[in-house]
Design an enzyme around this catalytic site. Sequence first.
Site, PDB file in Angstrom:
ATOM      1  N   ASP A  13       0.807  -1.231   0.000  1.00 28.11           N
ATOM      2  CA  ASP A  13       0.000   0.000   0.000  1.00 28.11           C
ATOM      3  C   ASP A  13       0.836   1.276   0.000  1.00 28.11           C
ATOM      4  OD1 ASP A  13      -2.268  -1.634   0.118  1.00 28.11           O
ATOM      5  OD2 ASP A  13      -2.163  -1.713   2.299  1.00 28.11           O
ATOM      6  N   LYS A  16       1.854   1.965  -5.146  1.00 25.06           N
ATOM      7  CA  LYS A  16       2.401   1.352  -6.376  1.00 25.06           C
ATOM      8  C   LYS A  16       1.484   1.602  -7.559  1.00 25.06           C
ATOM      9  CE  LYS A  16       2.368  -2.617  -4.275  1.00 25.06           C
ATOM     10  NZ  LYS A  16       2.073  -2.200  -2.878  1.00 25.06           N
ATOM     11  N   GLY A  40      -4.546  -4.389  -3.671  1.00 25.44           N
ATOM     12  CA  GLY A  40      -5.560  -3.361  -3.869  1.00 25.44           C
ATOM     13  C   GLY A  40      -4.832  -2.098  -4.264  1.00 25.44           C
ATOM     14  N   HIS A  41      -4.915  -1.736  -5.544  1.00 22.79           N
ATOM     15  CA  HIS A  41      -4.168  -0.580  -6.048  1.00 22.79           C
ATOM     16  C   HIS A  41      -5.150   0.507  -6.466  1.00 22.79           C
ATOM     17  CE1 HIS A  41      -0.753  -3.566  -7.256  1.00 22.79           C
ATOM     18  NE2 HIS A  41      -0.927  -3.471  -5.964  1.00 22.79           N
ATOM     19  N   GLN A 223       1.855  -6.230  -3.109  1.00 24.92           N
ATOM     20  CA  GLN A 223       2.349  -6.316  -1.725  1.00 24.92           C
ATOM     21  C   GLN A 223       3.652  -5.504  -1.537  1.00 24.92           C
ATOM     22  OE1 GLN A 223       1.282  -9.525  -3.372  1.00 24.92           O
ATOM     23  NE2 GLN A 223      -0.630  -8.612  -2.764  1.00 24.92           N
TER      24      GLN A 223
HETATM   25  P1  GDP Z   1      -0.745   0.214  -3.565  1.00 28.11           P
HETATM   26  O1  GDP Z   1      -1.385  -1.011  -3.032  1.00 28.11           O
HETATM   27  O2  GDP Z   1       0.720   0.271  -3.304  1.00 28.11           O
HETATM   28  O3  GDP Z   1      -1.076   0.487  -5.008  1.00 28.11           O
HETATM   29  O4  GDP Z   1      -1.364   1.428  -2.719  1.00 28.11           O
HETATM   30  P2  GDP Z   1      -2.913   1.650  -2.345  1.00 28.11           P
HETATM   31  O5  GDP Z   1      -3.636   2.113  -3.547  1.00 28.11           O
HETATM   32  O6  GDP Z   1      -3.446   0.470  -1.611  1.00 28.11           O
HETATM   33  O7  GDP Z   1      -2.783   2.795  -1.265  1.00 28.11           O
HETATM   34  C1  GDP Z   1      -2.189   4.022  -1.559  1.00 28.11           C
HETATM   35  C2  GDP Z   1      -3.234   5.129  -1.381  1.00 28.11           C
HETATM   36  O8  GDP Z   1      -2.584   6.384  -1.368  1.00 28.11           O
HETATM   37  C3  GDP Z   1      -4.238   5.227  -2.512  1.00 28.11           C
HETATM   38  O9  GDP Z   1      -5.463   5.650  -1.976  1.00 28.11           O
HETATM   39  C4  GDP Z   1      -3.650   6.295  -3.442  1.00 28.11           C
HETATM   40  O10 GDP Z   1      -4.637   6.979  -4.194  1.00 28.11           O
HETATM   41  C5  GDP Z   1      -3.024   7.206  -2.436  1.00 28.11           C
HETATM   42  N1  GDP Z   1      -1.827   7.927  -2.879  1.00 28.11           N
HETATM   43  C6  GDP Z   1      -0.807   7.502  -3.684  1.00 28.11           C
HETATM   44  N2  GDP Z   1       0.173   8.432  -3.747  1.00 28.11           N
HETATM   45  C7  GDP Z   1      -0.242   9.459  -2.969  1.00 28.11           C
HETATM   46  C8  GDP Z   1       0.350  10.706  -2.591  1.00 28.11           C
HETATM   47  O11 GDP Z   1       1.454  11.052  -2.974  1.00 28.11           O
HETATM   48  N3  GDP Z   1      -0.383  11.507  -1.737  1.00 28.11           N
HETATM   49  C9  GDP Z   1      -1.615  11.145  -1.267  1.00 28.11           C
HETATM   50  N4  GDP Z   1      -2.253  11.976  -0.437  1.00 28.11           N
HETATM   51  N5  GDP Z   1      -2.185   9.978  -1.593  1.00 28.11           N
HETATM   52  C10 GDP Z   1      -1.503   9.152  -2.421  1.00 28.11           C
HETATM   53  P1  IMO Z   2      -0.985  -4.238  -2.110  1.00 22.83           P
HETATM   54  O1  IMO Z   2      -0.560  -4.792  -3.438  1.00 22.83           O
HETATM   55  C1  IMO Z   2      -1.039  -4.685   2.227  1.00 22.83           C
HETATM   56  C2  IMO Z   2      -1.128  -8.794   3.787  1.00 22.83           C
HETATM   57  C3  IMO Z   2      -2.387  -9.267   4.488  1.00 22.83           C
HETATM   58  C4  IMO Z   2      -1.798 -10.250   5.487  1.00 22.83           C
HETATM   59  C5  IMO Z   2      -0.666 -10.886   4.682  1.00 22.83           C
HETATM   60  C6  IMO Z   2      -1.017 -12.226   4.046  1.00 22.83           C
HETATM   61  O2  IMO Z   2      -2.268  -3.481  -2.158  1.00 22.83           O
HETATM   62  O3  IMO Z   2       0.127  -3.487  -1.476  1.00 22.83           O
HETATM   63  P2  IMO Z   2      -2.491 -12.916   1.954  1.00 22.83           P
HETATM   64  O4  IMO Z   2      -3.967 -12.759   1.690  1.00 22.83           O
HETATM   65  O5  IMO Z   2      -1.615 -12.278   0.935  1.00 22.83           O
HETATM   66  O6  IMO Z   2      -2.105 -14.342   2.229  1.00 22.83           O
HETATM   67  O7  IMO Z   2      -2.247 -12.146   3.359  1.00 22.83           O
HETATM   68  O8  IMO Z   2      -0.323  -9.969   3.659  1.00 22.83           O
HETATM   69  N1  IMO Z   2      -1.346  -8.258   2.426  1.00 22.83           N
HETATM   70  C7  IMO Z   2      -1.280  -6.955   2.108  1.00 22.83           C
HETATM   71  N2  IMO Z   2      -1.080  -5.875   2.882  1.00 22.83           N
HETATM   72  N3  IMO Z   2      -1.161  -4.553   0.901  1.00 22.83           N
HETATM   73  C8  IMO Z   2      -1.331  -5.626   0.108  1.00 22.83           C
HETATM   74  O9  IMO Z   2      -1.319  -5.559  -1.242  1.00 22.83           O
HETATM   75  C9  IMO Z   2      -1.428  -6.901   0.705  1.00 22.83           C
HETATM   76  N4  IMO Z   2      -1.614  -8.159   0.225  1.00 22.83           N
HETATM   77  C10 IMO Z   2      -1.542  -8.972   1.289  1.00 22.83           C
HETATM   78  O10 IMO Z   2      -3.046  -8.198   5.129  1.00 22.83           O
HETATM   79  O11 IMO Z   2      -1.218  -9.563   6.559  1.00 22.83           O
HETATM   80 MG    MG Z   3      -2.905  -1.611  -1.774  1.00 24.68          MG
END
Ligand code: GDP
Ligand code: IMO
Ligand code: MG
Length: 427
Positions: A13, A16, A40-41, A223
Amino acid sequence: MPALVLLGAQWGDEGKGKATDLLGGSVDYVVRYQGGNNAGHTVVVGDQKYALHLLPSGILSPGCTPVIGNGVVVDPSVLLSELSGLNERGVDTSKLLISGNAHIITPYNVTVDKVTERFLGKRKIGTTGRGIGPTYADKINRVGIRVQDLYDESILTQKVEAALDVKNQMLTKLYNRRAIAVEQVVEELLGYAEKLAPYVSDTVLVLNEALEQDKVVLFEGGQGTLLDIDHGTYPFVTSSNPTAGGACTGAGVGPTKISRVIGILKAYTTRVGAGPFPTELLDEDGEALRRIGGERGVTTGRDRRCGWFDAVIARYATRVNGLTDFFLTKLDVLTGWEQIPVCVAYEIDGRRVEELPYSQSDFHHAKPVYEMLPGWSEDISKAKSFSDLPKNAQAYVKALEEMSGAPISAIGVGPGRDETIQINSFL
Ligand code: GDP
Ligand code: IMO
Ligand code: MG
């Protein structure tokens, strides 16, 4: 032969999806190489927000071919609903390629994920419940189902029979659940075959040919480094290799082809699920980071655990991935703190430790050693260049760069595509 790997440098999170989408316009292929719909991106384009789980974030860039590599685990029902959701919003998904060697998350893998977590009780991992671990376990045990098996009913039936042989014993005798019928699983899986057929291809050949033709290929990790099955905080990890080496095995591309490895690094730290987290904040600062940063899981809706930036982890990510660059995200979230603590080392049983301890017992005892950096109060979301940032924000970035061991080449100051300060080009 520009092949870039983009991966999470912390516990996932990090942003990416946004970083991949930003590069999507200048790359020819974006490839997922591990994980599945546990990811979850979030990608924000103009006033549109997309939540992607299985598809590479490059799917939103029209010129880019999205690829699901052999190292990914695919839940066909999730994939098809993600595709139709995007189609309904006018996104063309017809270029998607799926490796015939990718493994399928079957309904029984999802069941096993849920029952084993329940059985672990207090010791649970806090998985996403999407069947990820059990599907990779089947792959390693050589009883997995692959995408190509959907096109041979007889082989598919034999494989499902073999897989369920043991699992039904376990489900009925150990977990007190009903047995799963082979025919029902086979029928469901065969129902996906035709819909997936247009996408299935020899992605290893396609990607290697693309690299020979000097096309730009971006490998997008799910991840993060600390969730890696080998290099993360085992057993509180996911069941694949998000680290850079995973791009090679999970896409069938040799390490000599990789030219750049970009670590996505949040300006603070978050974690979802169980496991050690030295800089975790259980006070109002943690609550404020969660609120301002919108730190709630895209996949499971769980609140993310929040804490200050941990430079020990960032240094570790630089080492195990051979990072060439960092993309620092969410700097804007830190606006408003008078002072910002940054963890520069750990104290473990009275000793100062500069690097991530390999011993889990030590890591569980690690207490952060903080250095206080001066904060800023100006809104930075409109900053377009490094010099637009307030002096203290510049100093924060420079301090993180020095501690983390690789140049910070881009800075996120908001969720949108254009809310990015590019310092060095990635291409
Ligand atoms: P990922 O799993 O690595 O793709 O990240 P997620 O999407 O799960 O979580 C990142 C969150 O931060 C998302 O809601 C993005 O829209 C948000 N985000 C990404 N870059 C920035 C940033 O530079 N500033 C802010 N405020 N939000 C950001
Ligand atoms: P993105 O791509 C954050 C965590 C789960 C749990 C552990 C194992 O959005 O960064 P799993 O279902 O993969 O066997 O769970 O890994 N986990 C994540 N945490 N971001 C993710 O993906 C994750 N994918 C799995 O919460 O602790
Ligand atoms: Mg994510």
